[in-house]
Design a protein around this motif. Sequence first.
Motif, short mmCIF file in Angstrom:
data_model
loop_
_atom_site.label_atom_id
_atom_site.label_comp_id
_atom_site.label_asym_id
_atom_site.label_seq_id
_atom_site.Cartn_x
_atom_site.Cartn_y
_atom_site.Cartn_z
N ASP A 1 0.79 -1.23 0.00
CA ASP A 1 0.00 0.00 0.00
C ASP A 1 0.83 1.29 0.00
O ASP A 1 0.68 2.14 -0.87
CB ASP A 1 -0.92 0.04 1.23
N ASN A 2 1.65 1.46 1.03
CA ASN A 2 2.34 2.73 1.23
C ASN A 2 3.85 2.63 1.01
O ASN A 2 4.62 3.40 1.57
CB ASN A 2 2.07 3.28 2.64
N SER A 3 4.28 1.69 0.19
CA SER A 3 5.72 1.54 -0.07
C SER A 3 6.29 2.82 -0.68
O SER A 3 5.67 3.43 -1.57
CB SER A 3 5.96 0.37 -1.02
N PRO A 4 7.48 3.24 -0.24
CA PRO A 4 8.11 4.43 -0.83
C PRO A 4 8.45 4.27 -2.30
O PRO A 4 8.76 5.25 -2.98
CB PRO A 4 9.37 4.62 0.02
N ARG A 5 8.39 3.04 -2.81
CA ARG A 5 8.58 2.83 -4.25
C ARG A 5 7.62 3.69 -5.06
O ARG A 5 7.93 4.11 -6.18
CB ARG A 5 8.33 1.37 -4.62
N VAL B 1 5.48 9.03 -7.90
CA VAL B 1 5.62 8.47 -9.25
C VAL B 1 4.30 7.84 -9.64
O VAL B 1 3.48 7.51 -8.80
CB VAL B 1 6.76 7.42 -9.32
N LYS B 2 4.13 7.65 -10.95
CA LYS B 2 2.88 7.06 -11.42
C LYS B 2 3.11 5.72 -12.10
O LYS B 2 2.65 4.68 -11.63
CB LYS B 2 2.17 8.02 -12.37
N ASP C 1 20.44 -3.56 -12.52
CA ASP C 1 21.50 -2.55 -12.52
C ASP C 1 22.82 -3.26 -12.27
O ASP C 1 23.09 -3.70 -11.14
CB ASP C 1 21.23 -1.50 -11.44
N GLU C 2 23.63 -3.38 -13.30
CA GLU C 2 24.87 -4.12 -13.20
C GLU C 2 25.82 -3.49 -12.20
O GLU C 2 26.52 -4.19 -11.45
CB GLU C 2 25.55 -4.20 -14.58
N GLU C 3 25.87 -2.17 -12.17
CA GLU C 3 26.78 -1.48 -11.25
C GLU C 3 26.38 -1.70 -9.80
O GLU C 3 27.24 -1.95 -8.94
CB GLU C 3 26.79 0.02 -11.58
N GLU C 4 25.10 -1.60 -9.52
CA GLU C 4 24.62 -1.80 -8.15
C GLU C 4 24.51 -3.28 -7.79
O GLU C 4 24.54 -3.65 -6.61
CB GLU C 4 23.24 -1.14 -7.98
N GLY C 5 24.34 -4.13 -8.80
CA GLY C 5 24.13 -5.55 -8.53
C GLY C 5 22.79 -5.83 -7.90
O GLY C 5 22.64 -6.71 -7.05
N PHE C 6 21.75 -5.08 -8.37
CA PHE C 6 20.43 -5.14 -7.74
C PHE C 6 19.37 -4.83 -8.79
O PHE C 6 19.65 -4.19 -9.81
CB PHE C 6 20.36 -4.10 -6.61
N TYR C 7 18.15 -5.31 -8.54
CA TYR C 7 17.03 -5.03 -9.42
C TYR C 7 16.23 -3.82 -8.90
O TYR C 7 16.09 -3.63 -7.68
CB TYR C 7 16.08 -6.22 -9.50
N PHE C 8 15.71 -3.02 -9.83
CA PHE C 8 14.89 -1.86 -9.47
C PHE C 8 13.68 -1.77 -10.40
O PHE C 8 13.64 -2.39 -11.46
CB PHE C 8 15.70 -0.56 -9.58
N ASP C 9 12.71 -0.95 -10.01
CA ASP C 9 11.64 -0.56 -10.91
C ASP C 9 12.20 0.40 -11.96
O ASP C 9 13.26 1.01 -11.77
CB ASP C 9 10.51 0.14 -10.14
N TYR C 10 11.42 0.57 -13.03
CA TYR C 10 11.83 1.52 -14.07
C TYR C 10 10.77 2.60 -14.20
O TYR C 10 9.59 2.31 -14.41
CB TYR C 10 12.01 0.82 -15.42
N ASN C 11 11.19 3.87 -14.05
CA ASN C 11 10.29 5.02 -14.12
C ASN C 11 10.11 5.41 -15.58
O ASN C 11 11.03 5.92 -16.22
CB ASN C 11 10.88 6.18 -13.31
#
Length: 563
Positions: free
Chosen positions: A331-335, A339-340, A391-401
Amino acid sequence: MSIANKWAQGQLFAFSALDGDSFFGDDFVGTLSGDRLGIRFHTKVKRELVFLNRGFSDLVFDAVTGDYISCRIGHGQEIKIFYKQAHLIVGTVCEATEPTVFVEGKATCTEVDSVLVQDTKDGEVTALAVSKNCFAFAFAKTGEEAVFLAKSGISQDMEQLEAEKKSFYENHDIPEEYEALYTKCLSVMKTQLYSPEGSMKGIWSTPDRLPHRHLWLWDSVFHAIGHRHLSCELAEALICAIFYNQREDGFIPHLANPEMASKISQPPVIAWGAYRVYEMSKNQSFLKKVYERNQKFLQWMQTHRRKTDEELYVWHTSENVHCRCDESGMDNSPRFDDVKDLQAIDFSCFMANEVRYMKKIAEVLELWEEANDYEDWYQQIAKAINHKLWDEEEGFYFDYNLEKNELHKVYSVASFLPLFAGICSKKQAESLISFLNRPDMFATEFPIPSIAVCDKTFGSDMWRGPVWINYNYMISEGLFAYGFSEKAREIRIKTIAFMKEWYEKTGTFYEFYDCLNQKAPSCLNRKGLPTDIYDISVRMQSIRDYGWSSTLLCDMIKSRQDQ
């Protein structure tokens, strides 16, 4: 076998569809009081059935479950409380106590044939009958009905009723140290079942009976995973209930009840849950039914929840600052702050996992061409996720805006779902595990926090730090699949241990927990500050006797010996 015996404020007390008719439309459900031996019933005008102290000082509980309570007050005197029917509470008392009813508001009190009747003039009437050492408390629409029901309750065979209630909690082959914890799981699971009614053509479950009363999509799947240890037939029914409000175009609402359905959906986890049930039941007819209905749902998702031609999926969001993305379940995730449209790592992984399990189901059903189609679809989603959300540099997955055309770098628990969906390489999996081992990220006392410790929004409000049991369950399942069994076991062992600790301290399971294990779950924020006095009619706090916390803990306890 030891039965759960912790009394605590806010615990559910409700009649289950396992024992008879229990309808959403005229529910009569209570929660245990915090300052006395009493049960508060959440009728239009609140009522509290209280057992007044008339001379006892010791109170020892032998059983505290969702429909059966047994306690001793010394010198062989006992109090027993049972749900006999959906609108009837019966039990036994002794000389040292007196049952009475308090009404929170105006009520007309009369006595009819030695039965105390309390009418709040809103179509809800209760009646209390006491005879020798027995009592009966009834709820009805009229005084005549309430009196008749209360008088019938006095004559019940209390010993037989107790034997029936206790039998549900016996013979479950659980290590002694977990017996009370496991029976608490069963107690919560039992309370959250409703009977067929309206659009609901079969038995169905709700997240916590109070304050949530509807069916929720992914909650129902998590519930089925626990219930399969008691009855595969019931587990199948809970998943089939998800489809009762499916539209012709395939859409499935995120919540529904016998009279209505919402206009947004929820994480697709149906094929995964159904296959987990099938692994125990081997019922192909159930699997075929799920396959045909879920096929339409996934096609709807593909058509309506993508913003580009890529196999990446976008949640519906709202302007509600406290619930920006109800559809995601977070519900209230800072993700979702400011953003929309996000091509979401969790949504895309849920879709990949569903497609993967649809392939497994197609193979069971010998639909080889469709199985190949699902494999192709799975590979397309996996490729898109690893190309755009890694993200290869971070070695982590993220959402895409999509608006800013860049990765939306919020470190959340959702980014571990590629383990659950099986779409990351061994190297990527190892990188994700490194984040689980970092104290500045996700290596908290009680793993796994919903947002990284280093995030500026990290705190104690729902999806902004606290631990959610469903994510611990899914991520640990992914770790097992990748061969990281030691880490998976560590997460599950700690989850069981901390839930056990707070059950023993507070008598209940919660919606979410403090990842630092410093605050009681009841003191955590939930879209705002908690109230000092627990009252769900004033503000929801980390909800007590929460459904999937109970069902997934049930599964983790049962599965420990196999891992």
